[in-house]
Design a protein around this motif. Structure first.
Motif, PDB file in Angstrom:
ATOM      1  N   ALA A  77     136.393  52.444 -20.180  1.00  0.00           N
ATOM      2  CA  ALA A  77     137.327  51.725 -20.433  1.00  0.00           C
ATOM      3  C   ALA A  77     136.773  50.350 -21.345  1.00  0.00           C
ATOM      4  CB  ALA A  77     137.854  51.303 -19.061  1.00  0.00           C
ATOM      5  N   LYS A  78     137.576  49.888 -22.012  1.00  0.00           N
ATOM      6  CA  LYS A  78     137.374  48.616 -22.907  1.00  0.00           C
ATOM      7  C   LYS A  78     138.543  47.978 -23.028  1.00  0.00           C
ATOM      8  CE  LYS A  78     137.408  51.431 -26.976  1.00  0.00           C
ATOM      9  NZ  LYS A  78     136.458  51.914 -28.244  1.00  0.00           N
ATOM     10  N   VAL A  79     138.448  46.548 -23.217  1.00  0.00           N
ATOM     11  CA  VAL A  79     139.656  45.690 -23.602  1.00  0.00           C
ATOM     12  C   VAL A  79     139.983  45.724 -24.914  1.00  0.00           C
ATOM     13  CG1 VAL A  79     140.509  43.375 -23.218  1.00  0.00           C
ATOM     14  CG2 VAL A  79     139.163  44.369 -21.377  1.00  0.00           C
ATOM     15  N   ILE A  80     140.904  46.137 -25.483  1.00  0.00           N
ATOM     16  CA  ILE A  80     141.046  46.137 -26.958  1.00  0.00           C
ATOM     17  C   ILE A  80     142.216  44.836 -27.435  1.00  0.00           C
ATOM     18  CG2 ILE A  80     140.591  48.519 -27.292  1.00  0.00           C
ATOM     19  CD1 ILE A  80     143.828  49.217 -27.299  1.00  0.00           C
ATOM     20  N   GLN A  81     142.919  44.342 -26.493  1.00  0.00           N
ATOM     21  CA  GLN A  81     143.616  43.338 -26.836  1.00  0.00           C
ATOM     22  C   GLN A  81     143.491  42.248 -25.568  1.00  0.00           C
ATOM     23  OE1 GLN A  81     147.259  44.501 -28.487  1.00  0.00           O
ATOM     24  NE2 GLN A  81     148.602  42.558 -27.623  1.00  0.00           N
ATOM     25  N   GLU A  82     143.759  41.138 -25.853  1.00  0.00           N
ATOM     26  CA  GLU A  82     144.001  40.119 -24.649  1.00  0.00           C
ATOM     27  C   GLU A  82     145.260  39.066 -25.359  1.00  0.00           C
ATOM     28  OE1 GLU A  82     140.263  38.617 -22.424  1.00  0.00           O
ATOM     29  OE2 GLU A  82     139.534  39.602 -24.166  1.00  0.00           O
ATOM     30  N   GLY A  83     145.756  38.719 -24.172  1.00  0.00           N
ATOM     31  CA  GLY A  83     146.750  37.707 -24.398  1.00  0.00           C
ATOM     32  C   GLY A  83     147.388  36.963 -23.251  1.00  0.00           C
ATOM     33  N   GLY A  84     148.299  36.306 -23.363  1.00  0.00           N
ATOM     34  CA  GLY A  84     149.113  35.540 -22.179  1.00  0.00           C
ATOM     35  C   GLY A  84     149.619  36.568 -21.350  1.00  0.00           C
ATOM     36  N   ASN A  85     150.103  37.792 -21.778  1.00  0.00           N
ATOM     37  CA  ASN A  85     150.896  38.777 -20.993  1.00  0.00           C
ATOM     38  C   ASN A  85     149.623  39.822 -20.702  1.00  0.00           C
ATOM     39  OD1 ASN A  85     152.953  39.960 -19.840  1.00  0.00           O
ATOM     40  ND2 ASN A  85     153.422  41.380 -21.543  1.00  0.00           N
ATOM     41  N   GLY A  86     148.671  39.546 -20.233  1.00  0.00           N
ATOM     42  CA  GLY A  86     147.611  40.464 -19.686  1.00  0.00           C
ATOM     43  C   GLY A  86     146.752  40.977 -20.753  1.00  0.00           C
ATOM     44  N   CYS A  87     146.062  42.124 -20.403  1.00  0.00           N
ATOM     45  CA  CYS A  87     145.408  42.582 -21.462  1.00  0.00           C
ATOM     46  C   CYS A  87     145.553  44.125 -21.645  1.00  0.00           C
ATOM     47  CB  CYS A  87     143.838  42.373 -21.092  1.00  0.00           C
ATOM     48  SG  CYS A  87     143.177  43.001 -19.781  1.00  0.00           S
ATOM     49  N   VAL A  88     145.365  44.667 -22.913  1.00  0.00           N
ATOM     50  CA  VAL A  88     145.597  46.238 -22.998  1.00  0.00           C
ATOM     51  C   VAL A  88     144.202  46.773 -22.925  1.00  0.00           C
ATOM     52  CG1 VAL A  88     146.376  47.945 -24.736  1.00  0.00           C
ATOM     53  CG2 VAL A  88     147.472  45.760 -24.637  1.00  0.00           C
ATOM     54  N   ILE A  89     144.191  47.710 -22.016  1.00  0.00           N
ATOM     55  CA  ILE A  89     142.718  48.473 -21.658  1.00  0.00           C
ATOM     56  C   ILE A  89     143.130  49.969 -22.351  1.00  0.00           C
ATOM     57  CG2 ILE A  89     141.392  49.388 -20.158  1.00  0.00           C
ATOM     58  CD1 ILE A  89     142.056  46.959 -18.406  1.00  0.00           C
ATOM     59  N   GLU A  90     141.985  50.712 -22.809  1.00  0.00           N
ATOM     60  CA  GLU A  90     141.856  51.928 -23.512  1.00  0.00           C
ATOM     61  C   GLU A  90     140.815  52.667 -22.701  1.00  0.00           C
ATOM     62  OE1 GLU A  90     142.828  53.441 -27.517  1.00  0.00           O
ATOM     63  OE2 GLU A  90     140.636  53.359 -27.422  1.00  0.00           O
ATOM     64  N   ALA A  91     141.138  53.891 -22.282  1.00  0.00           N
ATOM     65  CA  ALA A  91     139.965  54.630 -21.511  1.00  0.00           C
ATOM     66  C   ALA A  91     140.273  55.858 -21.998  1.00  0.00           C
ATOM     67  CB  ALA A  91     139.956  54.444 -20.257  1.00  0.00           C
ATOM     68  N   GLU A  92     139.034  56.843 -21.888  1.00  0.00           N
ATOM     69  CA  GLU A  92     139.057  58.296 -22.027  1.00  0.00           C
ATOM     70  C   GLU A  92     138.763  58.976 -20.567  1.00  0.00           C
ATOM     71  OE1 GLU A  92     135.970  59.238 -24.505  1.00  0.00           O
ATOM     72  OE2 GLU A  92     137.372  59.535 -26.402  1.00  0.00           O
ATOM     73  N   VAL A  93     139.836  59.855 -20.221  1.00  0.00           N
ATOM     74  CA  VAL A  93     139.974  60.266 -19.010  1.00  0.00           C
ATOM     75  C   VAL A  93     139.961  61.900 -19.182  1.00  0.00           C
ATOM     76  CG1 VAL A  93     140.432  58.380 -17.732  1.00  0.00           C
ATOM     77  CG2 VAL A  93     142.184  59.965 -18.529  1.00  0.00           C
ATOM     78  N   TYR A  94     139.306  62.576 -18.239  1.00  0.00           N
ATOM     79  CA  TYR A  94     139.883  64.188 -17.826  1.00  0.00           C
ATOM     80  C   TYR A  94     140.856  64.382 -17.058  1.00  0.00           C
ATOM     81  CZ  TYR A  94     135.887  66.174 -20.713  1.00  0.00           C
ATOM     82  OH  TYR A  94     135.041  66.411 -21.783  1.00  0.00           O
ATOM     83  N   GLY A  95     141.939  65.097 -17.165  1.00  0.00           N
ATOM     84  CA  GLY A  95     142.964  65.176 -16.324  1.00  0.00           C
ATOM     85  C   GLY A  95     143.964  64.166 -16.082  1.00  0.00           C
ATOM     86  N   ARG A  96     144.864  64.674 -15.076  1.00  0.00           N
ATOM     87  CA  ARG A  96     145.959  63.594 -14.792  1.00  0.00           C
ATOM     88  C   ARG A  96     145.876  62.905 -13.572  1.00  0.00           C
ATOM     89  NH1 ARG A  96     149.746  65.458 -18.201  1.00  0.00           N
ATOM     90  NH2 ARG A  96     151.544  64.508 -17.158  1.00  0.00           N
ATOM     91  N   GLY A  97     144.439  63.036 -13.031  1.00  0.00           N
ATOM     92  CA  GLY A  97     144.210  62.244 -11.646  1.00  0.00           C
ATOM     93  C   GLY A  97     144.480  60.792 -11.656  1.00  0.00           C
ATOM     94  N   ILE A  98     144.248  60.190 -13.095  1.00  0.00           N
ATOM     95  CA  ILE A  98     144.406  58.760 -13.268  1.00  0.00           C
ATOM     96  C   ILE A  98     145.920  58.298 -13.056  1.00  0.00           C
ATOM     97  CG2 ILE A  98     144.839  59.166 -15.736  1.00  0.00           C
ATOM     98  CD1 ILE A  98     143.262  56.477 -16.211  1.00  0.00           C
ATOM     99  N   LEU A  99     146.581  59.117 -13.193  1.00  0.00           N
ATOM    100  CA  LEU A  99     148.139  59.026 -12.779  1.00  0.00           C
ATOM    101  C   LEU A  99     148.334  58.262 -11.474  1.00  0.00           C
ATOM    102  CD1 LEU A  99     150.272  61.575 -14.499  1.00  0.00           C
ATOM    103  CD2 LEU A  99     150.569  59.154 -14.972  1.00  0.00           C
ATOM    104  N   MET A 100     147.651  58.837 -10.477  1.00  0.00           N
ATOM    105  CA  MET A 100     148.017  58.392  -8.937  1.00  0.00           C
ATOM    106  C   MET A 100     147.266  57.016  -8.929  1.00  0.00           C
ATOM    107  SD  MET A 100     149.711  60.610  -7.753  1.00  0.00           S
ATOM    108  CE  MET A 100     149.717  59.843  -6.027  1.00  0.00           C
ATOM    109  N   TRP A 101     146.160  56.716  -9.585  1.00  0.00           N
ATOM    110  CA  TRP A 101     145.622  55.519  -9.612  1.00  0.00           C
ATOM    111  C   TRP A 101     146.378  54.336 -10.256  1.00  0.00           C
ATOM    112  CZ3 TRP A 101     143.739  52.056 -13.196  1.00  0.00           C
ATOM    113  CH2 TRP A 101     143.087  51.043 -12.820  1.00  0.00           C
ATOM    114  N   LEU A 102     146.853  54.745 -11.528  1.00  0.00           N
ATOM    115  CA  LEU A 102     147.884  53.764 -12.231  1.00  0.00           C
ATOM    116  C   LEU A 102     149.161  53.259 -11.166  1.00  0.00           C
ATOM    117  CD1 LEU A 102     147.853  55.396 -15.571  1.00  0.00           C
ATOM    118  CD2 LEU A 102     146.677  53.448 -14.887  1.00  0.00           C
ATOM    119  N   LEU A 103     149.399  54.438 -10.595  1.00  0.00           N
ATOM    120  CA  LEU A 103     150.715  54.169  -9.677  1.00  0.00           C
ATOM    121  C   LEU A 103     150.374  53.018  -8.552  1.00  0.00           C
ATOM    122  CD1 LEU A 103     152.662  57.401  -8.945  1.00  0.00           C
ATOM    123  CD2 LEU A 103     153.655  55.073  -9.431  1.00  0.00           C
TER     124      LEU A 103
END
Length: 336
Positions: free
Chosen positions: A279-305
């Protein structure tokens, strides 16, 4: 005979110095039935050995006379021993992993203490770990995976295709047979996993990869495995980079490599970046920050939830829709 006695005496003194004990010339002379000058020569021999063995200035151990303790002691880096902090940290990490049965975990901790902790610290470190050992909770499968870990690791090194019998569903105990190309063994959250490409018969009866990404098999659910008699070859340029793959596989769900973007409005961005090594922060601002990451599979969905309102998925679009559906399903269960 005199030479053997001297060798034993020097080794005995060296070991006790490594254990943090004090060597008093007079007492040692009485103990071994020699004069004090012989003990001094032994200490000089050990000093010469340490000087010759030291690799760099930060790894020098010396024998010095301590007036307070009235004897010779070893000072400097104990390169073959672990410090109190190191042995305590490793012990707690092992116990927290819950990777092994209670019996196996106790054996590992005891060997770690006996083999790595200086004798003078052994009792103290043992007591610090005793309570956590007593309350250790082993995982439910209680499978002995020692031989499996080593043997499958050797099959990976030997590039052997394997036929595995795998317990696909725990509830139904459904067993399936798969031909796999094993590429790595990983550990994550209590379990060891085998990462392997599923294989299928291709042209001329040769085995080829069924998918372009590895599948994941929990090691304790592999009931049996055997060689197929076939080997696989990987060009050096195409070799499996276990470390790079591990960065992108944090949730042990197989699937294609994908790029995920989400907005994070929580307090600890570091916790997110630590959870997702790519993961890396690609944008920062008053409304939080935008993070981008490379992942395998859909397991990240449960973590995001699990992050609730602190996360808003931006890309891919399919994730946005799936997250909405999963949230609605969860809310429906509670009649909200």
């Amino acid at each position: 005979m005199d030479k053997q006695a001297k060798n034993f005496r020097v080794l005995d003194i060296y070991v006790r110095l490594c254990e943090g004990k004090t060597i008093n010339k007079v007492r040692e002379a009485e103990r071994f039935g020699v004069d004090a000058r012989s003990i001094q020569r032994d200490i000089d021999d050990i000093r010469a050995f340490l000087d010759e063995r030291s690799v760099n200035a930060s790894d020098i151990r010396k024998i010095t006379y301590c007036h307070l303790r009235k004897g010779f002691v070893m000072t400097g880096t104990e390169s073959s021993m672990m410090s109190n902090s190191e042995i305590l940290a490793v012990g707690k990490i092992l116990l927290g992993s819950r990777a092994f049965t209670r019996k196996d975990m106790y054996a590992i901790i005891d060997k770690l203490l006996a083999g790595c902790a200086p004798q003078k610290n052994l009792k103290l470190v043992s007591e610090l770990l005793a309570n956590e050992k007593f309350h250790y909770v082993e995982t439910r499968h209680k499978a002995d995976i020692w031989d499996r870990l080593w043997e499958i690791g050797m099959e990976i090194q030997s590039h052997n295709l394997l036929e595995i019998t795998y317990e696909k569903q725990i509830d139904t105990r459904e067993l399936v047979k798969r031909i796999v190309q094993p590429v790595a063994i990983l550990f994550s959250e209590y379990y060891f996993y085998l990462n392997a490409y599923l294989m299928k018969k291709g042209e001329k009866g040769m085995y080829v990869q069924a998918f372009d990404h590895p599948s994941i098999f929990r090691l304790d659910r592999i009931h049996a495995y055997k060689k197929t008699g076939n080997k696989f070859r990987i060009a050096y340029a195409d070799r499996f980079e276990e470390g790079e793959y591990r960065k992108r596989l944090q949730f042990m769900f197989a699937g294609k490599l994908m790029r995920v973007q989400f907005r994070f409005t929580g307090n600890s961005v570091d916790a997110v970046l630590d959870r997702l090594p790519t993961a890396k922060v690609i944008q920062e601002g008053g409304n939080g920050c935008v993070i981008e990451a490379e992942v395998y599979g859909r397991g990240i969905l449960m973590w995001l939830l699990s992050q609730g309102t602190m996360v808003e998925v931006l890309q891919p679009q399919a994730f946005r829709e799936e997250m909405k559906k999963m949230l609605l399903d969860m809310l429906a269960q509670y009649d909200v």
